[in-house]
Design a protein around this motif. Sequence first.
Motif, PDB file in Angstrom:
ATOM      1  N   LEU A 165     -13.078   7.868  -1.937  1.00 33.67           N
ATOM      2  CA  LEU A 165     -12.540   8.722  -3.003  1.00 33.67           C
ATOM      3  C   LEU A 165     -11.703   7.922  -4.004  1.00 33.67           C
ATOM      4  N   VAL A 166     -10.823   7.090  -3.514  1.00 35.30           N
ATOM      5  CA  VAL A 166      -9.916   6.372  -4.434  1.00 35.30           C
ATOM      6  C   VAL A 166     -10.700   5.552  -5.455  1.00 35.30           C
ATOM      7  N   GLN A 167     -11.638   4.745  -4.955  1.00 32.94           N
ATOM      8  CA  GLN A 167     -12.379   3.866  -5.868  1.00 32.94           C
ATOM      9  C   GLN A 167     -13.206   4.662  -6.859  1.00 32.94           C
ATOM     10  N   THR A 168     -13.799   5.754  -6.388  1.00 32.11           N
ATOM     11  CA  THR A 168     -14.675   6.542  -7.264  1.00 32.11           C
ATOM     12  C   THR A 168     -13.866   7.324  -8.293  1.00 32.11           C
ATOM     13  N   LEU A 169     -12.819   7.995  -7.816  1.00 34.25           N
ATOM     14  CA  LEU A 169     -12.054   8.847  -8.732  1.00 34.25           C
ATOM     15  C   LEU A 169     -11.269   8.021  -9.746  1.00 34.25           C
ATOM     16  N   ALA A 170     -10.881   6.810  -9.369  1.00 30.75           N
ATOM     17  CA  ALA A 170     -10.180   5.943 -10.330  1.00 30.75           C
ATOM     18  C   ALA A 170     -11.090   5.629 -11.517  1.00 30.75           C
ATOM     19  N   ARG A 171     -12.379   5.586 -11.269  1.00 27.96           N
ATOM     20  CA  ARG A 171     -13.330   5.346 -12.366  1.00 27.96           C
ATOM     21  C   ARG A 171     -13.600   6.643 -13.131  1.00 27.96           C
ATOM     22  N   GLU A 172     -13.753   7.749 -12.379  1.00 29.04           N
ATOM     23  CA  GLU A 172     -14.096   9.015 -13.048  1.00 29.04           C
ATOM     24  C   GLU A 172     -12.956   9.557 -13.906  1.00 29.04           C
ATOM     25  N   ILE A 173     -11.718   9.392 -13.456  1.00 30.37           N
ATOM     26  CA  ILE A 173     -10.594  10.074 -14.121  1.00 30.37           C
ATOM     27  C   ILE A 173     -10.431   9.623 -15.581  1.00 30.37           C
ATOM     28  N   VAL A 174     -10.778   8.371 -15.875  1.00 39.50           N
ATOM     29  CA  VAL A 174     -10.526   7.871 -17.236  1.00 39.50           C
ATOM     30  C   VAL A 174     -11.451   8.501 -18.286  1.00 39.50           C
ATOM     31  N   ALA A 175     -12.522   9.141 -17.825  1.00 39.12           N
ATOM     32  CA  ALA A 175     -13.357   9.877 -18.790  1.00 39.12           C
ATOM     33  C   ALA A 175     -12.604  11.099 -19.313  1.00 39.12           C
ATOM     34  N   SER A 176     -11.662  11.616 -18.520  1.00 38.98           N
ATOM     35  CA  SER A 176     -10.852  12.768 -18.937  1.00 38.98           C
ATOM     36  C   SER A 176      -9.499  12.339 -19.468  1.00 38.98           C
ATOM     37  N   ALA A 177      -8.972  11.263 -18.904  1.00 38.77           N
ATOM     38  CA  ALA A 177      -7.599  10.844 -19.200  1.00 38.77           C
ATOM     39  C   ALA A 177      -7.568   9.320 -19.249  1.00 38.77           C
ATOM     40  N   PRO A 178      -7.513   8.726 -20.447  1.00 35.69           N
ATOM     41  CA  PRO A 178      -7.642   7.260 -20.567  1.00 35.69           C
ATOM     42  C   PRO A 178      -6.631   6.476 -19.731  1.00 35.69           C
ATOM     43  N   ARG A 179      -5.449   7.068 -19.495  1.00 39.26           N
ATOM     44  CA  ARG A 179      -4.451   6.354 -18.672  1.00 39.26           C
ATOM     45  C   ARG A 179      -4.285   6.996 -17.297  1.00 39.26           C
ATOM     46  N   GLY A 180      -5.227   7.854 -16.935  1.00 41.03           N
ATOM     47  CA  GLY A 180      -5.152   8.510 -15.627  1.00 41.03           C
ATOM     48  C   GLY A 180      -5.363   7.498 -14.503  1.00 41.03           C
ATOM     49  N   ARG A 181      -4.688   7.722 -13.389  1.00 44.07           N
ATOM     50  CA  ARG A 181      -4.765   6.751 -12.286  1.00 44.07           C
ATOM     51  C   ARG A 181      -4.935   7.454 -10.940  1.00 44.07           C
ATOM     52  N   VAL A 182      -5.616   6.748 -10.033  1.00 47.87           N
ATOM     53  CA  VAL A 182      -5.835   7.272  -8.677  1.00 47.87           C
ATOM     54  C   VAL A 182      -5.573   6.143  -7.693  1.00 47.87           C
ATOM     55  N   ASN A 183      -4.669   6.364  -6.759  1.00 49.93           N
ATOM     56  CA  ASN A 183      -4.306   5.337  -5.767  1.00 49.93           C
ATOM     57  C   ASN A 183      -4.067   6.000  -4.419  1.00 49.93           C
ATOM     58  N   ALA A 184      -3.770   5.169  -3.427  1.00 52.89           N
ATOM     59  CA  ALA A 184      -3.464   5.704  -2.094  1.00 52.89           C
ATOM     60  C   ALA A 184      -2.407   4.839  -1.417  1.00 52.89           C
ATOM     61  N   VAL A 185      -1.686   5.461  -0.488  1.00 55.85           N
ATOM     62  CA  VAL A 185      -0.854   4.701   0.451  1.00 55.85           C
ATOM     63  C   VAL A 185      -1.472   4.853   1.835  1.00 55.85           C
ATOM     64  N   SER A 186      -1.419   3.797   2.609  1.00 58.91           N
ATOM     65  CA  SER A 186      -1.913   3.848   3.988  1.00 58.91           C
ATOM     66  C   SER A 186      -0.782   3.464   4.930  1.00 58.91           C
ATOM     67  N   PRO A 187      -0.107   4.456   5.492  1.00 56.76           N
ATOM     68  CA  PRO A 187       1.015   4.137   6.390  1.00 56.76           C
ATOM     69  C   PRO A 187       0.564   3.882   7.825  1.00 56.76           C
ATOM     70  N   THR A 188       1.386   3.146   8.544  1.00 54.29           N
ATOM     71  CA  THR A 188       1.240   3.096   9.999  1.00 54.29           C
ATOM     72  C   THR A 188       1.941   4.317  10.589  1.00 54.29           C
ATOM     73  N   TRP A 189       1.976   4.352  11.905  1.00 54.78           N
ATOM     74  CA  TRP A 189       2.586   5.477  12.615  1.00 54.78           C
ATOM     75  C   TRP A 189       4.057   5.640  12.207  1.00 54.78           C
ATOM     76  N   ILE A 190       4.428   6.896  11.930  1.00 55.07           N
ATOM     77  CA  ILE A 190       5.820   7.214  11.597  1.00 55.07           C
ATOM     78  C   ILE A 190       6.376   8.055  12.742  1.00 55.07           C
ATOM     79  N   PRO A 191       7.147   7.465  13.653  1.00 53.83           N
ATOM     80  CA  PRO A 191       7.680   8.282  14.757  1.00 53.83           C
ATOM     81  C   PRO A 191       8.575   9.376  14.192  1.00 53.83           C
ATOM     82  N   PRO A 192       8.411  10.628  14.658  1.00 45.46           N
ATOM     83  CA  PRO A 192       9.127  11.742  14.048  1.00 45.46           C
ATOM     84  C   PRO A 192      10.633  11.716  14.247  1.00 45.46           C
TER      85      PRO A 192
END
Length: 261
Positions: A165-192
């Motif tokens: 999704l990230v790679q694809t939507l980062a390309r698609e979004i600029v057709a609607s919004a020239p400065r639009g951005r799509v990214n992700a964070v990937s966390p490790t386990w967060i003990p509650p």
Amino acid sequence: MRLGLGGKAVLVTGGSGLLGSAIVRRLAAEGAVPIIHYRSGATAAHGLADDTGGIPLRANLLEESEVDALIERAVERAGPLAGVVANAGGWPGPPVPTRDMTLERWRRTLDQNLTTAFLTSRAYLKHVHEVGHGSLVFVGSAAARFGEDGFADYAAAKSAVTYGLVQTLAREIVASAPRGRVNAVSPTWIPPSAQAEAAAEQRLKRALATVPLGRAASAGDVASVVAWLLSDDASGYVTGEVIQVSGGMSGRLLPPPSAEQ
Ligand SMILES: NC(=O)c1ccc[n+]([C@@H]2O[C@H](COP(=O)([O-])OP(=O)(O)OC[C@H]3O[C@@H](n4cnc5c(N)ncnc54)[C@H](OP(=O)(O)O)[C@@H]3O)[C@@H](O)[C@H]2O)c1
């Protein structure tokens, strides 16, 4: 560094949960107006809204009409959405080796982590198309990069989000919004909590064995990177990226040999 998020409306899905509430608090501290999405956590979401000046809104993210309505109601209440954090999801637990995994569990986990992300991003991208700007941040998991024994369903769902999704939507979004951005964070386990951390000491040791920084992630560690990614002032030239918030994790230990073998 000033993030320039003051007065900007940002929707956080799963905003009443462990990580979502930390993201909401962090955004509020930056002066943003958090829209706190919840499904069953009404009490927590309303309490968080009282604390942060945020706006609580309910939706089941597996119902198309509810997801579309969520974005519409958020815009009605707060104006154009400068960003959305697609954070809702969750761990299926307990671990099940793939050879024993039921199709029912596989589908449930993909729905909870991938379909919710798809429907949220689809609804938001329609809004971005109308207003010409936007920033989307997904919450993935270290499982997407390193796998996780007993959780092939979760690792596969998070990989689909953070790489497909990230790679694809980062390309698609600029057709609607020239400065639009799509990214992700990937966390490790967060003990509650410290208590849960102690109870899961063995798991923690294994989880930290390849982590140079030598401690588990906190929700605040992740929330500050999400806020940075949402900020055009801070990360306006960053898109299509997956930021590992993992203390430098470089892999996982192999599972101990099974007694059955
Ligand atoms: N905690 C960790 O160690 C960790 C590590 C890496 C990645 N993550 C990821 O971080 C994100 C947040 O996890 P968390 O630990 O904060 O879990 P959490 O406290 O259980 O929060 C997850 C949230 O997602 C919402 N949600 C799930 N399915 C939904 C659906 N169909 N419709 C609407 N809302 C739905 C839940 O809403 P309700 O409770 O209101 O129903 C809940 O608020 C998840 O994507 C998770 O995979 C967590």
